[in-house]
Scaffold this active site. Structure first.
Site, PDB file in Angstrom:
ATOM      1  N   SER A 159       0.837  -1.196   0.000  1.00 53.65           N
ATOM      2  CA  SER A 159       0.000   0.000   0.000  1.00 53.65           C
ATOM      3  C   SER A 159       0.878   1.254   0.000  1.00 53.65           C
ATOM      4  CB  SER A 159      -0.953  -0.034   1.201  1.00 53.65           C
ATOM      5  OG  SER A 159      -1.950   0.962   1.085  1.00 53.65           O
ATOM      6  N   ASP A 243      -9.438  -6.345  -3.221  1.00 46.54           N
ATOM      7  CA  ASP A 243      -8.955  -5.221  -2.410  1.00 46.54           C
ATOM      8  C   ASP A 243     -10.077  -4.180  -2.272  1.00 46.54           C
ATOM      9  OD1 ASP A 243      -7.657  -2.983  -1.314  1.00 46.54           O
ATOM     10  OD2 ASP A 243      -5.786  -3.449  -2.343  1.00 46.54           O
ATOM     11  N   HIS A 274      -7.255  -6.045   0.887  1.00 47.90           N
ATOM     12  CA  HIS A 274      -6.136  -5.119   1.029  1.00 47.90           C
ATOM     13  C   HIS A 274      -5.081  -5.623   2.017  1.00 47.90           C
ATOM     14  CE1 HIS A 274      -4.162  -1.308   0.438  1.00 47.90           C
ATOM     15  NE2 HIS A 274      -4.145  -1.061   1.734  1.00 47.90           N
TER      16      HIS A 274
END
Length: 317
Positions: A159, A243, A274
């Site tokens: 991320s 995600d 995620h």
């Protein structure tokens, strides 16, 4: 009709003004979340809790901020790769220890876990320029160590950490052997419209069709999409198709920008969200990472050996 147009203009103007106030005042709190609501800033556990051999490392960034990190050793004489791990935007490095524990075991590697400024035990306040300095300080520390193979430093970013890792890899093509990106966004500019849909008309990345009139107010744009094709190292993209935070299309767009690099690999996990792609991916996840490392690190060693032999031949001639 005139009253209707005036009301519409006032409404749009109000939205723009509200967005501007939110951006100027709260953007760091939206991008960086050092403390998860309901939890403390400190570390709930240390690697010792998971029986990992580690040392506390204290660094000083180029702008003088004191940083904390954990260096986790696979075994004392480990000759495998060393992962420079950059975490997501929320929480601290202690919240990633279960993943790191399995990473160390499965890949037989060392791991360096950096607390960004303002996170965990590190001083300061997070910002794009500041965290970029922090990442560089972590890399320089690893390069000075004598207990690891500095030719096998691999950056792993998830991320926000992927955006951090991409900047570091671009700036250090000779010092980093490979880059792994998991569920990373194209840019914070593109994510603004995902998290706050009204913003998509006023903020966006280079592919945005909107006017992007508020882009200049974003202090941490993290434009990974604009630098990803400048990275020379091999890249492994790890994408969770479910995600719920970063649309999987972001990872596909990043990969598309680097298709000219034959050493880029895309691995997709249908059930991955995620945060749990590594978990639901099971053994296939770890095998994908292992294959990538074996292929790219061995080819890197072969290239170095060929260069050495060529140099020696030129010297003899």
């Amino acid at each position: 009709m005139v009253n209707y147009l005036n009301a519409l203009l006032y409404g749009v103007g109000g939205i723009v003004c509200t967005c501007m106030v939110l951006l100027v005042t709260f953007q760091e709190k939206l991008v960086y979340v050092p403390v998860i609501p309901g939890m403390t800033k400190g570390y709930p556990i240390t690697p010792a809790r998971l029986r990992l051999t580690y040392e506390d490392v204290w660094l000083t960034s180029a702008d003088g901020i004191r940083l904390h990190a954990w260096f986790i050793k696979h075994i004392p004489e480990c000759t495998g790769p060393t992962m420079l791990f950059f975490q997501e935007n929320a929480g601290n490095i202690a919240h990633r220890l279960e993943f790191i524990r399995i990473l160390v075991q499965k890949l037989k590697c060392n791991v360096f876990m950096l607390s960004y400024r303002g996170y965990g035990a590190s001083d300061g306040f997070p910002s794009q320029d500041g965290i970029s300095h922090d990442a560089q300080a972590a890399l320089e520390h690893l390069l000075q160590r004598t207990d690891i193979d500095t030719s096998k430093i691999v950056v792993f970013g998830r991320s926000l950490g992927g955006a951090v890792g991409a900047v570091l890899a671009k700036n250090n093509p000779e010092k980093i052997s490979a880059l792994m990106l998991e569920n990373t966004f194209t840019s914070v500019l593109d994510m603004a419209g995902v998290l706050l849909p009204p913003l998509k008309w006023f903020i966006g990345g280079s592919d945005s069709k909107g006017p992007r009139i508020l882009n200049r107010l974003v202090r941490s744009p993290w434009n990974t999409i604009d630098i990803i094709d400048q990275i020379k190292q091999p890249i492994l993209y790890i994408s969770g198709s479910r995600d719920e935070m970063v649309p999987p299309s972001h990872m596909h767009r990043l990969f598309e920008k680097t298709k000219h690099n034959p050493r880029c690999t895309f691995e997709e996990f249908a059930e991955g969200t995620h945060m749990d792609t590594w978990y639901v991916g099971g053994e296939r996840y770890w095998q994908a990472l292992q294959r990538f490392l074996e292929k790219e690190l061995s080819s890197s060693e072969e290239n170095k050996e060929l260069s050495r032999q060529s140099w020696e031949k030129d010297w003899e001639d």
